[in-house]
Design a protein around this motif. Structure first.
Motif, mmCIF file in Angstrom:
data_model
loop_
_atom_site.group_PDB
_atom_site.id
_atom_site.type_symbol
_atom_site.label_atom_id
_atom_site.label_comp_id
_atom_site.label_asym_id
_atom_site.label_seq_id
_atom_site.Cartn_x
_atom_site.Cartn_y
_atom_site.Cartn_z
ATOM 1 N N GLN A 322 1.098 -1.410 -0.584
ATOM 2 C CA GLN A 322 0.066 -0.073 -0.090
ATOM 3 C C GLN A 322 0.895 1.146 -0.024
ATOM 4 O O GLN A 322 0.621 1.994 -0.145
ATOM 5 C CB GLN A 322 -0.833 0.109 1.631
ATOM 6 N N GLN A 323 1.973 1.080 -0.066
ATOM 7 C CA GLN A 323 2.868 2.443 -0.053
ATOM 8 C C GLN A 323 4.282 1.826 -1.393
ATOM 9 O O GLN A 323 5.054 2.905 -1.162
ATOM 10 C CB GLN A 323 4.341 2.079 1.580
ATOM 11 N N LYS A 350 -8.304 -2.179 -1.293
ATOM 12 C CA LYS A 350 -8.009 -2.409 -0.232
ATOM 13 C C LYS A 350 -6.361 -1.465 -0.891
ATOM 14 O O LYS A 350 -6.738 -0.268 -0.134
ATOM 15 C CB LYS A 350 -6.883 -3.279 -0.149
ATOM 16 N N THR A 353 -7.281 2.124 -1.018
ATOM 17 C CA THR A 353 -7.457 3.699 0.398
ATOM 18 C C THR A 353 -6.291 3.577 0.375
ATOM 19 O O THR A 353 -5.789 4.145 1.509
ATOM 20 C CB THR A 353 -8.561 2.729 0.975
ATOM 21 N N SER A 354 -5.416 3.627 -0.546
ATOM 22 C CA SER A 354 -4.124 3.753 0.672
ATOM 23 C C SER A 354 -3.549 5.360 0.458
ATOM 24 O O SER A 354 -4.644 6.028 -0.336
ATOM 25 C CB SER A 354 -3.246 3.267 -0.994
ATOM 26 N N SER A 355 -3.165 5.689 1.885
ATOM 27 C CA SER A 355 -2.633 6.914 1.628
ATOM 28 C C SER A 355 -1.438 7.247 0.818
ATOM 29 O O SER A 355 -1.244 8.712 0.382
ATOM 30 C CB SER A 355 -2.379 7.644 2.945
ATOM 31 N N ASN A 356 -0.634 6.739 0.476
ATOM 32 C CA ASN A 356 -0.138 6.976 -0.732
ATOM 33 C C ASN A 356 0.190 7.427 -1.931
ATOM 34 O O ASN A 356 -1.196 6.388 -2.980
ATOM 35 C CB ASN A 356 1.094 6.058 -1.358
ATOM 36 N N ARG A 357 0.245 8.809 -2.927
ATOM 37 C CA ARG A 357 -0.842 8.828 -3.415
ATOM 38 C C ARG A 357 -1.116 8.216 -5.466
ATOM 39 O O ARG A 357 -1.506 7.965 -6.182
ATOM 40 C CB ARG A 357 -0.712 10.510 -4.776
ATOM 41 N N LYS A 360 -2.370 4.748 -5.147
ATOM 42 C CA LYS A 360 -4.305 4.567 -5.220
ATOM 43 C C LYS A 360 -4.016 5.457 -6.484
ATOM 44 O O LYS A 360 -5.286 4.701 -6.919
ATOM 45 C CB LYS A 360 -4.558 6.037 -3.994
#
Length: 386
Positions: A322-323, A350, A353-357, A360
């Protein structure tokens, strides 16, 4: 995933003939410039329309409008309105735009000359000069930055430009200065190793490579340089043995870098890929949550067609994926080729929903591509039934 791919053959271009009368088949990077009347049967589907205008809207050269003509790349860029090859930059709104390399450099030069007390202007300008291999001009700019109180990175960049011009004595002094300013940075020592190689001073070359590892044990470039140095001098087996011995020293015992470096020398050849996989596994064993060894091993499994191994390796690391878009890409490709659509869909949801642009956006793009592919498959099935 680092899989072997081959570009499909380029189609023949309608309306074009070779001297022998056959269709022109393009391969590699190529383009045809021709007036629109050269395509009486219709413009090819992969064509882009170029409407060249000279300064102030003047007509283009007569020989071009007469018919198809061979152009150098410099002429192509000029016709497109670029001074030099096109390079991508961002405008003041952060949007990507393309401008000519020479226009970019001229703009950066003016920006720097307007205020040479702003060292960041000079740094940006010198970086672009180095990128495009204008090392003599970059040296001039960097020398001014260093003279105005530049930091260790400025000294390093100056030494690199001097080394690129074979100014070995100047570069040696500059790189040693960078080394003194950046005690933990491996790159001054690595560039000194290259310098001593040019001077044929093998003792100093090895000492510099080893110093780079001491400065930063996790630097893959430093381990790769030392391996290659020993291999050239004493052979591959000796080089592997010495790297393994140094890797097992207490100070290096936790880093995966030596094994990531070793796999790189064997990953490109199918005959030695198992050896590369063995080294990559040792890297993962040393540092199980480090993205780099995971990325390397998953890519090697993908190259070998071991999709189940890719999935088994990466499935426990969804938080990392996710990162890190590279790991996400390798896992997604394995799921896609395994036709595991439920897992693939859940994984993309999933990632969304990542905080990494970057991750995402990757998830959004891949979800669209997957939906389009499934729609095309459904249409094909419907057509067959009808």
């Amino acid at each position: 995933m680092s899989q072997s791919t081959h570009a499909p053959p380029k189609p023949a271009v309608p309306g074009q003939s070779s001297p022998e009368g056959g269709s022109v088949a393009l391969s590699g990077g190529a383009a045809i410039l021709a007036p629109i009347q050269s395509f009486p049967n219709g413009v090819p589907a992969n064509a882009l329309v170029l409407i060249p205008l000279g300064p102030n809207g003047q007509q283009v050269e007569k020989d071009i409008v007469k018919g198809p003509t061979l152009l150098s790349m410099d002429q192509v860029w000029k016709l497109l309105g670029f001074n030099g090859p096109a390079v991508q930059v961002q405008d003041d709104q952060g949007r990507p735009i393309a401008i000519g390399r020479d226009d970019l450099l001229a703009g950066l030069e003016k920006h720097w000359n307007d205020n040479q007390d702003d060292l960041d202007r000079g740094r940006i300008y010198s970086q672009e000069l180095m990128k495009h291999e204008f090392h003599a001009k970059a040296e001039t700019v960097l020398a001014k930055i260093v003279a105005r109180g530049g930091d260790g990175n400025d000294w390093l960049a100056l030494g690199v430009t001097q080394l690129a011009q074979d100014k070995l004595d100047k570069a040696e002094g500059t790189l040693k200065g960078a080394q003194n300013l950046m005690k933990d940075n491996p790159y001054p020592a690595l560039h000194l190793a290259k310098l001593y190689r040019a001077k044929k001073d093998t003792k100093a070359e090895r000492e510099s490579a080893e110093r780079a590892i001491q400065n930063q044990p996790g630097n893959v470039d430093a381990w790769a340089y030392l391996f290659n140095f020993i291999k050239e001098a004493e052979g591959e087996d000796k080089a592997i043995a010495e790297i393994e011995e140094l890797a097992n020293a207490p100070v290096n015992i936790k880093t995966a870098a030596p094994f990531v470096a070793l796999q790189g020398f064997f990953s490109g050849n199918e005959k030695t890929r198992d050896k590369a996989i063995a080294f990559a596994k040792r890297g993962v064993d040393r540092s199980p949550t480090d993205p780099i060894p995971l990325l390397v091993l998953s890519a090697l499994y993908g190259q070998s067609g071991k999709l189940d191994e890719v999935i088994k390796l990466l499935a426990p690391h969804e938080a990392l994926m996710q990162q890190d878009v590279r790991l996400s890409h390798n896992y997604l490709q394995a799921l896609l080729q395994s036709r595991d659509m439920p897992k693939l869909t859940a994984f993309l949801n999933k990632l969304a929903t990542s905080s990494n642009r970057e991750v995402k956006q990757f998830a959004i793009d891949q979800s669209r591509a997957l939906a389009q592919m499934l729609q095309q498959q459904q249409q094909a099935l419907t057509a067959v039934k009808n």
